[in-house]
Design an enzyme around this catalytic site. Sequence first.
Site, mmCIF file in Angstrom:
data_model
loop_
_atom_site.group_PDB
_atom_site.id
_atom_site.type_symbol
_atom_site.label_atom_id
_atom_site.label_comp_id
_atom_site.label_asym_id
_atom_site.label_seq_id
_atom_site.Cartn_x
_atom_site.Cartn_y
_atom_site.Cartn_z
ATOM 1 N N GLU A 446 0.824 -1.222 0.000
ATOM 2 C CA GLU A 446 0.000 0.000 0.000
ATOM 3 C C GLU A 446 0.856 1.269 0.000
ATOM 4 O O GLU A 446 0.563 2.235 0.700
ATOM 5 C CB GLU A 446 -1.015 -0.028 1.158
ATOM 6 C CG GLU A 446 -2.039 -1.129 0.958
ATOM 7 C CD GLU A 446 -3.218 -1.092 1.892
ATOM 8 O OE1 GLU A 446 -3.523 -0.023 2.434
ATOM 9 O OE2 GLU A 446 -3.838 -2.153 2.075
HETATM 10 C C1 LIG Z 1 1.716 -9.745 1.066
HETATM 11 C C2 LIG Z 1 1.475 -8.825 -0.078
HETATM 12 C C3 LIG Z 1 0.175 -8.414 -0.364
HETATM 13 C C4 LIG Z 1 -0.068 -7.579 -1.454
HETATM 14 N N1 LIG Z 1 -1.359 -7.265 -1.798
HETATM 15 C C5 LIG Z 1 -1.597 -6.603 -2.965
HETATM 16 C C6 LIG Z 1 -2.921 -6.427 -3.456
HETATM 17 O O1 LIG Z 1 -3.893 -6.810 -2.829
HETATM 18 N N2 LIG Z 1 -3.084 -5.827 -4.662
HETATM 19 C C7 LIG Z 1 -2.040 -5.370 -5.397
HETATM 20 O O2 LIG Z 1 -2.255 -4.838 -6.469
HETATM 21 N N3 LIG Z 1 -0.765 -5.484 -4.941
HETATM 22 C C8 LIG Z 1 -0.524 -6.106 -3.758
HETATM 23 N N4 LIG Z 1 0.760 -6.276 -3.306
HETATM 24 C C9 LIG Z 1 1.853 -5.644 -4.019
HETATM 25 C C10 LIG Z 1 2.499 -4.518 -3.218
HETATM 26 O O3 LIG Z 1 1.672 -3.410 -3.223
HETATM 27 C C11 LIG Z 1 3.881 -4.297 -3.843
HETATM 28 O O4 LIG Z 1 4.719 -5.288 -3.305
HETATM 29 C C12 LIG Z 1 4.442 -2.925 -3.564
HETATM 30 O O5 LIG Z 1 3.728 -1.990 -4.315
HETATM 31 C C13 LIG Z 1 5.906 -2.826 -3.940
HETATM 32 O O6 LIG Z 1 6.125 -3.328 -5.218
HETATM 33 P P1 LIG Z 1 7.266 -4.396 -5.482
HETATM 34 O O7 LIG Z 1 7.201 -5.430 -4.439
HETATM 35 O O8 LIG Z 1 7.207 -4.854 -6.886
HETATM 36 O O9 LIG Z 1 8.592 -3.582 -5.246
HETATM 37 P P2 LIG Z 1 9.392 -2.692 -6.332
HETATM 38 O O10 LIG Z 1 8.473 -1.685 -6.954
HETATM 39 O O11 LIG Z 1 10.154 -3.585 -7.220
HETATM 40 O O12 LIG Z 1 10.361 -1.924 -5.364
HETATM 41 C C14 LIG Z 1 11.487 -2.554 -4.754
HETATM 42 C C15 LIG Z 1 12.123 -1.555 -3.806
HETATM 43 O O13 LIG Z 1 12.492 -0.371 -4.527
HETATM 44 C C16 LIG Z 1 11.865 0.771 -3.951
HETATM 45 N N5 LIG Z 1 11.515 1.702 -5.031
HETATM 46 C C17 LIG Z 1 10.735 1.465 -6.111
HETATM 47 N N6 LIG Z 1 10.658 2.559 -6.875
HETATM 48 C C18 LIG Z 1 11.389 3.511 -6.260
HETATM 49 C C19 LIG Z 1 11.701 4.876 -6.574
HETATM 50 N N7 LIG Z 1 11.214 5.501 -7.642
HETATM 51 N N8 LIG Z 1 12.495 5.542 -5.725
HETATM 52 C C20 LIG Z 1 12.983 4.942 -4.597
HETATM 53 N N9 LIG Z 1 12.739 3.669 -4.269
HETATM 54 C C21 LIG Z 1 11.954 2.961 -5.089
HETATM 55 C C22 LIG Z 1 10.654 0.220 -3.215
HETATM 56 O O14 LIG Z 1 10.249 1.067 -2.170
HETATM 57 C C23 LIG Z 1 11.181 -1.101 -2.702
HETATM 58 O O15 LIG Z 1 11.896 -0.897 -1.528
HETATM 59 C C24 LIG Z 1 1.021 -7.110 -2.221
HETATM 60 C C25 LIG Z 1 2.322 -7.505 -1.905
HETATM 61 C C26 LIG Z 1 2.554 -8.360 -0.871
HETATM 62 C C27 LIG Z 1 3.966 -8.814 -0.608
#
Ligand SMILES: Cc1cc2nc3c(=O)[nH]c(=O)nc-3n(C[C@H](O)[C@H](O)[C@H](O)COP(=O)(O)OP(=O)(O)OC[C@H]3O[C@@H](n4cnc5c(N)ncnc54)[C@H](O)[C@@H]3O)c2cc1C
Length: 651
Positions: A446
């Site tokens: 979120e």
């Molecule tokens: C248990 C769980 C439940 C979830 N439930 C849902 C759901 O119901 N619906 C849904 O749609 N999604 C859901 N998600 C997805 C969740 O919202 C994403 O994991 C989250 O948005 C982060 O995306 P990512 O894991 O791909 O990380 P990435 O986007 O790959 O990011 C990796 C790291 O890089 C950082 N980062 C990324 N971009 C930047 C930037 N521009 N500047 C600085 N730092 C950056 C991030 O903060 C993070 O630390 C869920 C995930 C989990 C693990």
Amino acid sequence: MTGHDDDTTRKEHHDEAAVIDTAGMSAGKVEALELAEASRESLWAYPTFAGALFMGQLRWDLIHPFPLGPADRDEEGEAFLERLETFLRTRVDPDEIDRTGEIPDEVVRGLADLGAFGIKIPKEYGGLGLPQQYYSRAAMMLGSYCANTAALLSAHQSIGVPQPLLQFGNEEQKRRFLPRTARGEISAFALTEERVGSDPARMETTAEPTADGKQFVINGRKLWCTNGTKAGLLVVMAKTPPKVRRGRTINQITAFVVEANAPGVTIRQRCRFMGLRSLYNAVIDFENVRVPRENIIAGEGKGLRVALTTLNTGRLTLPANCVGAVRACLRMARHWSNRRVQWGSSIGKHAAIADKIGRMASSLFALEAMTMLTSMLVDGKKTDIRIEAAMAKMWGTEAAWQIAYDTQQILGGRGYETAESLAERGDTPYPAERVLRDMRINTIFEGSSEIMRLFLAREAMDPHLKAAGEAVNTRLPMGRRLSAGLRALGFYAKWYPQQWLPLSMPSTAGMEPALAREVRWVARTARKLGRRMFHAMLAHGPKLEREQVLLGRFVDIGTELFAMAATCSRAQQLVASGTDRGEVLALAGHFCGGARRRVRDAFRGIRSNDDAAGYRLAQQVLDRDLDWVYRGIVRTSLEPAAERAEELASR
Ligand SMILES: Cc1cc2nc3c(=O)[nH]c(=O)nc-3n(C[C@H](O)[C@H](O)[C@H](O)COP(=O)(O)OP(=O)(O)OC[C@H]3O[C@@H](n4cnc5c(N)ncnc54)[C@H](O)[C@@H]3O)c2cc1C
């Protein structure tokens, strides 16, 4: 000062694309930024308390006296919370849910019977029709007991079908879907994809209109969809055909309500995690799934705006869950610290442990104040709370993680042992290990903490971007930049001197002197924050946007000031309503003392830091220049695992 005529209330629409200079950015970054700008809520229809702090103003009148909710719903709200508490205590076993990875059907049915799936849904659509404050308090209660059921209800109500429909749905959609969700038909939210985490511009799921335009056909795969394996209804984000405006192609993301049993919807995998072991989280495939046009929420191309605006309030659930979890932590820490005797006294008498307990208690007080204040402001409907909710989420999830960590430390070995194993030999089954596992995800989903800091920095800079963004945008014609520059000069000639002169101090008459002192400190420090941000803008120009760590410090200062202000307002209200004065002032005072130190450190970090050296070093690591640091490890290759995952995914 009244609420609607100053620069914290910004009603006018601006050309959002013109206020940020995208020169020198990569194509991917420009695309991500333009989409985010097009989707953000650019209108400020109401004043913003926390936003004003970054402009050097303490709008104390907006949060003091501490707002109280609509009293007419109190009786129903309290009765619901009582029923929920009894149900959780007598019918829900959080350790069993954690161990089995399943929430029993009778628990889900029981929660539905209580109305817990439709807390905020108006009665006319079959819900309880309770205000945000009761939704937040229910989230606190759930968070204190069982993170899995908390997540089930939160994903359903905060990001699933109810919230976006309540905010953006038309009457026909509300009548069709809300009664189903209020009765307990589970809903989910599907945005994330393999290449879409924090960057929705990379979305690959498509929704193509049929020839007659009456339906859309969805194709793609969604990752980590919470509630996905149990849901009857899904909110799905998909790319619809781009629009061309003024010769520019603009990508469109649209939000659809999709029936989970529609032909072509397949649950491909149930994902499993470190914590939240009963999360019904899925990878979902959409293959030629037909959805009627009437199921679009808010219109074609408005999907990301729906998602972002929904989250502006929706993400309050996480700090509320954290308040509950932190209460549970403090209770465990108190119990063990009193009981455990080492080196001649109970461990709570040793300063190193007492220090942690003090910080836990005062952070809990502040977190509860931020969360309840923001919830009350939501109910009051006269304040823009996007910044406050994001601050509560970012600060609260980080503080709660630290507290869960400290709780484990205080419990020592018992904090690391599972509750089941403790119970096996008759020891107190502290669930500290489970709480820590369940807590970890909160800073990631979120809106991760990093993305929250970027979001907050963008919103904090909004008045400056509106005042001076066009003037410094090198991509705009010189004539436009010059006239924007003149307007900016006029704005800053008035605004900047105000940041040095304490012309208006908040009215603290009738307040506890100790709290009034803190409020005045917040007012002075907000002006310093406004000045320093302005100086950073002058020093870095449009490149300030790239200084994430520096911006993060400004955001952290603003957040601490908001936490202090919320704490003081809440403390004053509690004292006035008869809560033990000494206890309340001790909690508020301890929190404010720590926050002042953090703020001072952050200001020092703005002046003197090793950000650039750290960045250079990180690039060396990433470029593999430092390969020798891995000497002595077992060098398994990471690549085949990634290749294998891609191979599996493509099957
Ligand atoms: C248990 C769980 C439940 C979830 N439930 C849902 C759901 O119901 N619906 C849904 O749609 N999604 C859901 N998600 C997805 C969740 O919202 C994403 O994991 C989250 O948005 C982060 O995306 P990512 O894991 O791909 O990380 P990435 O986007 O790959 O990011 C990796 C790291 O890089 C950082 N980062 C990324 N971009 C930047 C930037 N521009 N500047 C600085 N730092 C950056 C991030 O903060 C993070 O630390 C869920 C995930 C989990 C693990």
